[in-house]
Scaffold this motif. Structure first.
Motif, PDB file in Angstrom:
ATOM      1  N   ASP A  81      32.846  43.038  64.689  1.00 46.17           N
ATOM      2  CA  ASP A  81      33.464  44.359  64.679  1.00 46.17           C
ATOM      3  C   ASP A  81      33.167  45.059  66.002  1.00 46.17           C
ATOM      4  OD1 ASP A  81      30.767  44.924  64.470  1.00 46.17           O
ATOM      5  OD2 ASP A  81      30.877  45.653  62.410  1.00 46.17           O
ATOM      6  N   GLY A  82      33.456  46.350  66.052  1.00 42.99           N
ATOM      7  CA  GLY A  82      33.251  47.079  67.289  1.00 42.99           C
ATOM      8  C   GLY A  82      31.812  47.081  67.745  1.00 42.99           C
ATOM      9  N   THR A  83      30.903  47.168  66.792  1.00 44.56           N
ATOM     10  CA  THR A  83      29.484  47.179  67.142  1.00 44.56           C
ATOM     11  C   THR A  83      29.065  45.864  67.778  1.00 44.56           C
ATOM     12  OG1 THR A  83      28.966  48.753  65.375  1.00 44.56           O
ATOM     13  CG2 THR A  83      27.147  47.434  66.241  1.00 44.56           C
ATOM     14  N   ARG A  84      29.475  44.769  67.132  1.00 44.74           N
ATOM     15  CA  ARG A  84      29.077  43.466  67.686  1.00 44.74           C
ATOM     16  C   ARG A  84      29.786  43.202  69.002  1.00 44.74           C
ATOM     17  NH1 ARG A  84      27.446  40.736  63.400  1.00 44.74           N
ATOM     18  NH2 ARG A  84      25.307  40.834  64.159  1.00 44.74           N
ATOM     19  N   ALA A  85      31.041  43.597  69.112  1.00 42.50           N
ATOM     20  CA  ALA A  85      31.770  43.393  70.368  1.00 42.50           C
ATOM     21  C   ALA A  85      31.123  44.156  71.513  1.00 42.50           C
ATOM     22  CB  ALA A  85      33.223  43.828  70.209  1.00 42.50           C
ATOM     23  N   GLY A  86      30.462  45.278  71.195  1.00 40.22           N
ATOM     24  CA  GLY A  86      29.832  46.082  72.226  1.00 40.22           C
ATOM     25  C   GLY A  86      28.376  45.746  72.481  1.00 40.22           C
ATOM     26  N   THR A  87      27.845  44.752  71.765  1.00 40.83           N
ATOM     27  CA  THR A  87      26.450  44.344  71.945  1.00 40.83           C
ATOM     28  C   THR A  87      26.312  43.467  73.178  1.00 40.83           C
ATOM     29  OG1 THR A  87      26.047  44.409  69.561  1.00 40.83           O
ATOM     30  CG2 THR A  87      24.500  43.133  70.886  1.00 40.83           C
ATOM     31  N   SER A  88      25.387  43.788  74.044  1.00 43.70           N
ATOM     32  CA  SER A  88      25.192  42.974  75.242  1.00 43.70           C
ATOM     33  C   SER A  88      24.678  41.588  74.865  1.00 43.70           C
ATOM     34  CB  SER A  88      24.199  43.637  76.187  1.00 43.70           C
ATOM     35  OG  SER A  88      22.877  43.576  75.652  1.00 43.70           O
ATOM     36  N   ALA A  89      24.901  40.650  75.760  1.00 43.97           N
ATOM     37  CA  ALA A  89      24.449  39.275  75.505  1.00 43.97           C
ATOM     38  C   ALA A  89      22.934  39.229  75.309  1.00 43.97           C
ATOM     39  CB  ALA A  89      24.872  38.367  76.657  1.00 43.97           C
ATOM     40  N   GLN A  90      22.200  39.975  76.132  1.00 40.92           N
ATOM     41  CA  GLN A  90      20.745  39.980  76.017  1.00 40.92           C
ATOM     42  C   GLN A  90      20.301  40.557  74.673  1.00 40.92           C
ATOM     43  OE1 GLN A  90      18.462  38.673  77.761  1.00 40.92           O
ATOM     44  NE2 GLN A  90      19.225  38.334  79.838  1.00 40.92           N
ATOM     45  N   ASP A  91      20.930  41.649  74.247  1.00 39.89           N
ATOM     46  CA  ASP A  91      20.568  42.237  72.960  1.00 39.89           C
ATOM     47  C   ASP A  91      20.914  41.297  71.814  1.00 39.89           C
ATOM     48  OD1 ASP A  91      19.519  44.499  74.068  1.00 39.89           O
ATOM     49  OD2 ASP A  91      21.243  45.786  73.653  1.00 39.89           O
ATOM     50  N   PHE A  92      22.039  40.605  71.941  1.00 38.68           N
ATOM     51  CA  PHE A  92      22.419  39.650  70.899  1.00 38.68           C
ATOM     52  C   PHE A  92      21.369  38.547  70.780  1.00 38.68           C
ATOM     53  CE2 PHE A  92      24.449  35.695  69.547  1.00 38.68           C
ATOM     54  CZ  PHE A  92      24.989  36.086  68.333  1.00 38.68           C
ATOM     55  N   ILE A  93      20.962  38.017  71.915  1.00 32.99           N
ATOM     56  CA  ILE A  93      19.948  36.959  71.901  1.00 32.99           C
ATOM     57  C   ILE A  93      18.653  37.457  71.265  1.00 32.99           C
ATOM     58  CG2 ILE A  93      18.462  35.496  73.330  1.00 32.99           C
ATOM     59  CD1 ILE A  93      20.790  35.349  75.346  1.00 32.99           C
ATOM     60  N   HIS A  94      18.189  38.600  71.723  1.00 34.58           N
ATOM     61  CA  HIS A  94      16.872  39.072  71.288  1.00 34.58           C
ATOM     62  C   HIS A  94      16.886  39.624  69.866  1.00 34.58           C
ATOM     63  CE1 HIS A  94      14.614  38.531  75.038  1.00 34.58           C
ATOM     64  NE2 HIS A  94      15.772  38.742  75.634  1.00 34.58           N
ATOM     65  N   HIS A  95      17.916  40.400  69.521  1.00 29.21           N
ATOM     66  CA  HIS A  95      17.931  41.008  68.195  1.00 29.21           C
ATOM     67  C   HIS A  95      18.459  40.048  67.137  1.00 29.21           C
ATOM     68  CE1 HIS A  95      19.734  43.349  64.853  1.00 29.21           C
ATOM     69  NE2 HIS A  95      18.596  43.998  64.944  1.00 29.21           N
ATOM     70  N   ASP A  96      19.649  39.506  67.361  1.00 28.88           N
ATOM     71  CA  ASP A  96      20.289  38.691  66.327  1.00 28.88           C
ATOM     72  C   ASP A  96      19.684  37.294  66.202  1.00 28.88           C
ATOM     73  OD1 ASP A  96      22.705  40.303  65.261  1.00 28.88           O
ATOM     74  OD2 ASP A  96      22.858  40.541  67.421  1.00 28.88           O
ATOM     75  N   LEU A  97      19.453  36.639  67.341  1.00 34.81           N
ATOM     76  CA  LEU A  97      18.990  35.250  67.276  1.00 34.81           C
ATOM     77  C   LEU A  97      17.472  35.132  67.132  1.00 34.81           C
ATOM     78  CD1 LEU A  97      21.246  33.551  69.992  1.00 34.81           C
ATOM     79  CD2 LEU A  97      21.626  33.701  67.513  1.00 34.81           C
ATOM     80  N   ILE A  98      16.734  35.908  67.901  1.00 34.54           N
ATOM     81  CA  ILE A  98      15.275  35.765  67.900  1.00 34.54           C
ATOM     82  C   ILE A  98      14.621  36.607  66.812  1.00 34.54           C
ATOM     83  CG2 ILE A  98      13.165  35.972  69.255  1.00 34.54           C
ATOM     84  CD1 ILE A  98      15.084  33.751  70.188  1.00 34.54           C
ATOM     85  N   GLU A  99      14.877  37.909  66.805  1.00 32.71           N
ATOM     86  CA  GLU A  99      14.193  38.782  65.851  1.00 32.71           C
ATOM     87  C   GLU A  99      14.686  38.585  64.422  1.00 32.71           C
ATOM     88  OE1 GLU A  99      14.404  42.822  67.126  1.00 32.71           O
ATOM     89  OE2 GLU A  99      13.449  42.420  69.079  1.00 32.71           O
ATOM     90  N   ARG A 100      15.992  38.624  64.217  1.00 33.52           N
ATOM     91  CA  ARG A 100      16.499  38.540  62.838  1.00 33.52           C
ATOM     92  C   ARG A 100      16.479  37.120  62.293  1.00 33.52           C
ATOM     93  NH1 ARG A 100      18.970  40.621  58.533  1.00 33.52           N
ATOM     94  NH2 ARG A 100      20.853  39.616  57.689  1.00 33.52           N
ATOM     95  N   LEU A 101      17.024  36.159  63.055  1.00 30.11           N
ATOM     96  CA  LEU A 101      17.084  34.786  62.551  1.00 30.11           C
ATOM     97  C   LEU A 101      15.812  34.001  62.854  1.00 30.11           C
ATOM     98  CD1 LEU A 101      20.768  33.797  63.445  1.00 30.11           C
ATOM     99  CD2 LEU A 101      19.879  34.699  61.290  1.00 30.11           C
ATOM    100  N   GLY A 102      15.106  34.352  63.905  1.00 30.58           N
ATOM    101  CA  GLY A 102      13.883  33.630  64.246  1.00 30.58           C
ATOM    102  C   GLY A 102      14.133  32.185  64.607  1.00 30.58           C
ATOM    103  N   ILE A 103      15.198  31.923  65.367  1.00 26.99           N
ATOM    104  CA  ILE A 103      15.567  30.536  65.641  1.00 26.99           C
ATOM    105  C   ILE A 103      14.530  29.844  66.524  1.00 26.99           C
ATOM    106  CG2 ILE A 103      18.005  31.127  65.441  1.00 26.99           C
ATOM    107  CD1 ILE A 103      18.202  30.708  68.502  1.00 26.99           C
ATOM    108  N   SER A 104      14.462  28.519  66.358  1.00 26.89           N
ATOM    109  CA  SER A 104      13.593  27.709  67.215  1.00 26.89           C
ATOM    110  C   SER A 104      14.400  26.884  68.204  1.00 26.89           C
ATOM    111  CB  SER A 104      12.729  26.776  66.368  1.00 26.89           C
ATOM    112  OG  SER A 104      13.540  25.879  65.620  1.00 26.89           O
TER     113      SER A 104
END
Length: 323
Positions: A99-122
């Motif tokens: 959506d608009g929020t995700r489309a406006g999320t920077s790549a760095q924020d996506f990596i850190h918030h969505d992938l690392i903090e929320r999902l905790g990917i390895s």
């Protein structure tokens, strides 16, 4: 094969998300051979480290968000994409709302918030051309550069070529629009299929000796109008048949409709949800001068469809069950 395919959404509590998973990230429309290479890399990485592997995908398709007024021929609905992903051996999928929020999320924020903090990917696997984040700044090279600091493993898959042509969702859409079913099947790694509910029609087929199950496809479906050999699924049941997709020029030239005649079948299918897999293209849609000529050609089409289906007895999409 995992016993249950778990779907994680934006509303899923953080406590319910298994931390340390490996993810394959992409839009995965069609789950074609290129996508499967990325998924295979994630599965291999997960096995090597004893971690579950998930797909990370986006709904609606970002293209629909950025161009809402442009027709979008999707190869798979969200549900069918998940069913295909569930058939690959993945433990589940993370469906992120685009959506608009995700489309406006920077790549760095996506990596850190969505992938690392929320999902905790390895670890993460992506295709060579996958981009993400505001302005599509996020790229495989950015993930590789960030990997050491984040403590994750990154695998970037090159394009998959068939006859020196890259496999892509766009190429598959073009093949379907041209009736090149064999090419689409090769790029997908299995037959293309649609799912729909059987509706009442004009019942002309019944009067001609070819009672059909009628299904309305998405208005943006660009499958070539014509006659196809199909394999149909109703739950665990499989039926062979022949199908027409088009406007019925002999009768009314109306709105496009998928009409499926199942061989050696008796019963009521109204209201049933069917999966229809396209096995081969038989011919273009034609206008006939008489009903007799139409019926004669329908008998020829049925014989051709039976032969094509007999030559491909196992042809059917590999689908899993969504948990």
């Amino acid at each position: 094969m995992p016993s249950q395919f778990t779907v994680i959404r934006d509303t899923t509590p953080a406590s319910a998300i298994p931390k340390g998973a490996v993810v394959a990230m992409g839009n995965f429309d069609g789950v074609h051979l290129g996508h499967r290479a990325v998924i295979g890399a994630a599965l291999q990485m997960g096995r090597a480290h004893g971690r579950p592997s998930f797909a990370v995908t986006f709904e609606p398709h970002p293209r629909s968000f950025f161009s809402p007024n442009s027709p979008q021929f999707r190869l798979t609905t969200e549900t069918n994409k998940l069913r295909l992903l569930a058939g690959t051996g993945l433990a589940g999928a993370v469906v992120m709302t685009f959506d608009g929020t995700r489309a406006g999320t920077s790549a760095q924020d996506f990596i850190h918030h969505d992938l690392i903090e929320r999902l905790g990917i390895s670890g993460i696997a992506v295709g060579y051309d996958f981009h993400f984040g505001k302005g599509r700044v996020g790229s495989p090279s950015l993930l590789v550069a960030e990997a050491p600091r984040l403590g994750i493993e990154v695998d970037v898959q090159a394009h998959v070529d068939i006859d020196e042509r890259p496999v892509s969702s766009t190429a598959i859409r073009m093949a379907l629009a041209e009736g090149h079913i064999a090419d689409a099947t090769t790029m997908l790694g299995g037959p293309w299929f649609v799912t729909g509910t059987v509706i009442h029609g004009e019942k002309r087929g019944r009067g001609l000796g070819f009672p059909t199950a009628n299904i309305r496809l998405d208005k943006n479906c660009e499958l070539k109008h014509g006659i196809y050999a199909v394999r149909v699924g109703r739950g665990a049941e499989r039926f062979d048949g022949v199908a027409s997709f088009g406007r019925r020029p002999t009768f009314d030239n109306g709105a496009p409709l998928l009409e499926v005649f199942l061989f050696d079948f008796t019963g009521d299918l109204y209201g049933a949800e069917l999966d229809v897999a396209f096995i081969s293209f038989i011919r273009d849609e034609l206008k006939f001068d008489s009903i007799g000529a139409l019926v004669a050609r329908m008998n020829e089409d049925s014989a051709r469809a039976r032969a094509d289906l007999a030559a491909a007895p196992e042809a059917y999409p590999r689908l899993g069950t969504i948990g």
